[in-house]
Write a protein that holds these residues in place. Structure first.
Motif, short mmCIF file in Angstrom:
data_model
loop_
_atom_site.label_atom_id
_atom_site.label_comp_id
_atom_site.label_asym_id
_atom_site.label_seq_id
_atom_site.Cartn_x
_atom_site.Cartn_y
_atom_site.Cartn_z
N ASN A 294 0.84 -1.20 0.00
CA ASN A 294 0.00 0.00 0.00
C ASN A 294 0.88 1.25 0.00
OD1 ASN A 294 -0.22 -1.34 2.81
ND2 ASN A 294 -1.00 0.65 3.36
N ASP A 295 0.62 2.21 0.82
CA ASP A 295 1.15 3.58 0.71
C ASP A 295 2.62 3.72 0.29
OD1 ASP A 295 -1.10 3.37 2.27
OD2 ASP A 295 -0.28 4.43 3.98
N GLN B 96 4.55 0.44 1.97
CA GLN B 96 3.97 -0.50 2.93
C GLN B 96 3.90 -1.86 2.25
OE1 GLN B 96 2.19 0.67 6.35
NE2 GLN B 96 4.24 1.40 5.89
N TRP C 101 -3.34 -7.31 3.27
CA TRP C 101 -2.68 -6.43 4.23
C TRP C 101 -2.29 -7.21 5.49
CZ3 TRP C 101 -2.97 -4.78 9.22
CH2 TRP C 101 -2.24 -3.64 9.54
N SER D 125 3.25 3.84 7.90
CA SER D 125 3.73 4.83 6.93
C SER D 125 4.58 5.93 7.55
CB SER D 125 2.56 5.46 6.19
OG SER D 125 2.13 4.55 5.23
N ARG E 244 -0.85 8.74 13.59
CA ARG E 244 0.18 8.09 12.76
C ARG E 244 0.62 8.92 11.55
NH1 ARG E 244 -4.19 4.37 12.37
NH2 ARG E 244 -5.40 4.48 10.45
N ASP E 245 1.57 8.32 10.84
CA ASP E 245 2.03 8.77 9.51
C ASP E 245 2.79 10.10 9.56
OD1 ASP E 245 0.65 6.49 8.79
OD2 ASP E 245 -1.13 7.56 8.09
N GLU F 155 -5.60 10.18 7.52
CA GLU F 155 -4.36 9.43 7.39
C GLU F 155 -3.41 10.16 6.45
OE1 GLU F 155 -5.66 4.86 7.86
OE2 GLU F 155 -6.26 5.69 5.93
C1 FRU Z 1 -3.18 4.34 4.85
C2 FRU Z 1 -2.74 3.60 6.12
C3 FRU Z 1 -1.85 4.49 6.98
C4 FRU Z 1 -1.05 3.49 7.76
C5 FRU Z 1 -0.83 2.41 6.74
C6 FRU Z 1 -0.79 1.00 7.30
O1 FRU Z 1 -3.45 3.47 3.80
O2 FRU Z 1 -3.85 3.13 6.83
O3 FRU Z 1 -2.57 5.40 7.79
O4 FRU Z 1 0.16 4.01 8.24
O5 FRU Z 1 -1.89 2.50 5.81
O6 FRU Z 1 -0.41 0.09 6.31
#
Ligand code: FRU
Length: 456
Positions: free
Chosen positions: A14-15, A31, A39, A75, A143-144, A197
């Motif tokens: 992902n991200d 990710q 996931w 992330s 987060r992030d 996010e």
């Molecule tokens: C966005 C998210 C982020 C998090 C990550 C986890 O897609 O939910 O907020 O850090 O993915 O994989």
């Protein structure tokens, strides 16, 4: 045939994370679940490129440190200090029973590279930022961390949810080690409990731009940061109107040429069995360059993909005509100076019988142009990848420029710097035809002049 959209060879991604350019290489972390195509067990994967279009997948860069109770590396970002040295920030998630769960126990950790190629990053939990920094404000889903240098200070934004309202939080530092919490920079007006996010903050063309991913379409705000670091908004919008996370959690960075470039994550919408057979799940968008035009944020396609395309074919479509050509499932189509009285209908990746693939319809009205992206009639139900997606964009000086990239199942459309992405899963291997049709009938419209670049 060269694919322009990066995805790891196998498994879930992902991200985009930690985007940066160092010693000529573009680095993209992401990710990644090395153990499955859903996931989970989140590490940082890594790829690098010289030109943003040809990516080489490298070994996993960041692994959860079980010895420190870490379960996922969520992330985060890369910020270069005044000497150009990269520093990485990310969200460390541990076990619920240790008070380190995702909703209330997240910490922001740093990581530093063990080598100049950034092949391996090591976490340094000693410099962790814990929720105490907020002096009593309770944040869920914190987060992030995203960090930039602004002159002599560093600014960090994080996402979360306070009093059931999604928000972006702001921190400052003079040394990238100790951080002061400044304030909640922007917050949702609606108490819907949805965290914001992956916030980003960029200084572009004299403006401050914020964007964030509120578990729905990614939104941006254009404005400025005043002397006391309050954000004063002057404009806002949706970064990409793709549905079902065909565009999500984008991240931007400044490259050595001073361009602010962005990549986003394109989630799949195909059924499980299709994804298992495919072996990988999720890809990145093409790079987009952020710029401010007439006070609004535009994201422009970035050149460089031409290296991977054949000679352009000029296609002219006159009033009442339609033109069908072989375009494969990997091509770029550009139509500049679209006359609003003569907008194209485009059928992409259709089979010889006209079914399969998708339709991109442009229509114009009152100084605005609308794009609609939908599966064609006859595309298989089990792969009906997305609901129709739609976006309306202002004309610029009465005209519109279209950039369309079809790269297998990843489809990205841009009109006047505003994007609509989608996933399309054609069933027929010979769904390779492109048809352009004039949609409207003005008295004497100009023909549609398109340029087709089939990828090599
Ligand atoms: C966005 C998210 C982020 C998090 C990550 C986890 O897609 O939910 O907020 O850090 O993915 O994989």
């Amino acid at each position: 045939m060269h694919k322009l959209h990066f995805h790891p060879a196998r498994n879930w991604m992902n991200d985009p994370n930690g985007l940066c350019q160092l010693e000529g290489w573009y680095h993209m972390f992401f990710q990644y679940n090395p153990n499955g195509n859903q996931w989970g067990d989140i590490h940082w994967g890594h790829a690098r490129s010289r030109d943003l279009f040809d990516w080489e997948e490298l070994p996993i860069a960041l692994t959860p440190d079980g010895a420190q109770g870490e379960e996922h590396c969520f992330s985060g970002s890369c910020c270069k200090d005044a000497d150009g040295k990269p520093h990485f920030f990310y969200t460390s998630i541990g076990r619920e029973e240790d008070g380190r769960g995702v909703q209330h126990g997240a910490q922001q950790w740093t990581a530093s590279p063990d080598d100049p190629g950034l092949i391996h990053l090591t976490q340094t939990s000693a410099q962790a930022l814990t929720a105490d920094v907020h002096r009593g404000i309770s944040i869920r889903d914190w987060r992030d961390p995203y960090v930039i240098r602004d002159g002599r200070q560093y600014l960090m934004v994080t996402g979360g949810c306070v009093d059931e309202r999604g928000c972006i939080l702001l921190y400052t530092s003079s040394d990238l080690r100790s951080w002061n919490f400044k304030r909640i920079l922007v917050q949702s007006e609606i108490a819907d409990g949805i965290p914001w996010e992956c916030p980003n903050l960029a200084l572009v063309d004299g403006k401050a731009v914020l964007f964030y991913s509120p578990c729905a379409e990614v939104r941006y705000l254009v404005g400025k940061l005043d002397g006391k670091l309050h954000f004063i908004k002057s404009n806002e919008g949706v970064l990409d109107a793709g549905v079902k996370r065909s565009f999500y959690a984008p991240q931007c960075f400044r490259d050595d040429e001073g361009r602010t470039l962005m990549f986003g994550w394109m989630a799949e919408s195909a059924p499980e069995a299709y994804l298992t057979a495919q072996g990988w799940n999720g890809c990145m968008t093409l790079p987009r360059r952020m710029t401010i035009i007439d006070g609004d944020l535009w994201c422009l396609p970035v050149d460089g993909w031409q290296t991977y395309a054949g000679q352009p074919q000029a296609l002219t479509v006159r009033q009442g005509q339609q033109l069908t050509v072989e375009a494969s499932q990997h091509f770029i189509l550009r139509i500049n100076n679209i006359d609003p009285t003569n907008c194209p209908f485009i059928r992409l990746m259709s089979a010889p019988d006209g079914t399969d693939g998708a339709l991109l319809m442009l229509t114009a009205k009152d100084n605005e142009i609308t794009m609609r992206l939908m599966n064609s009639i006859g595309s298989p139900d089990e792969l009906r990848a997305y609901e129709p997606a739609m976006r309306t964009v202002p004309l610029k000086d009465g005209k519109a420029d279209l950039f369309l990239c079809v790269d297998g199942t990843a489809v990205e459309c841009c009109v006047n710097g505003h994007w609509l992405s989608g996933r399309v899963y054609p069933r027929h291997p010979n769904a390779t035809r492109l048809t352009i049709q004039c949609s409207q009938h003005a008295r004497r419209p100009k023909p549609i002049e398109a340029e087709l670049f089939v990828l090599k």
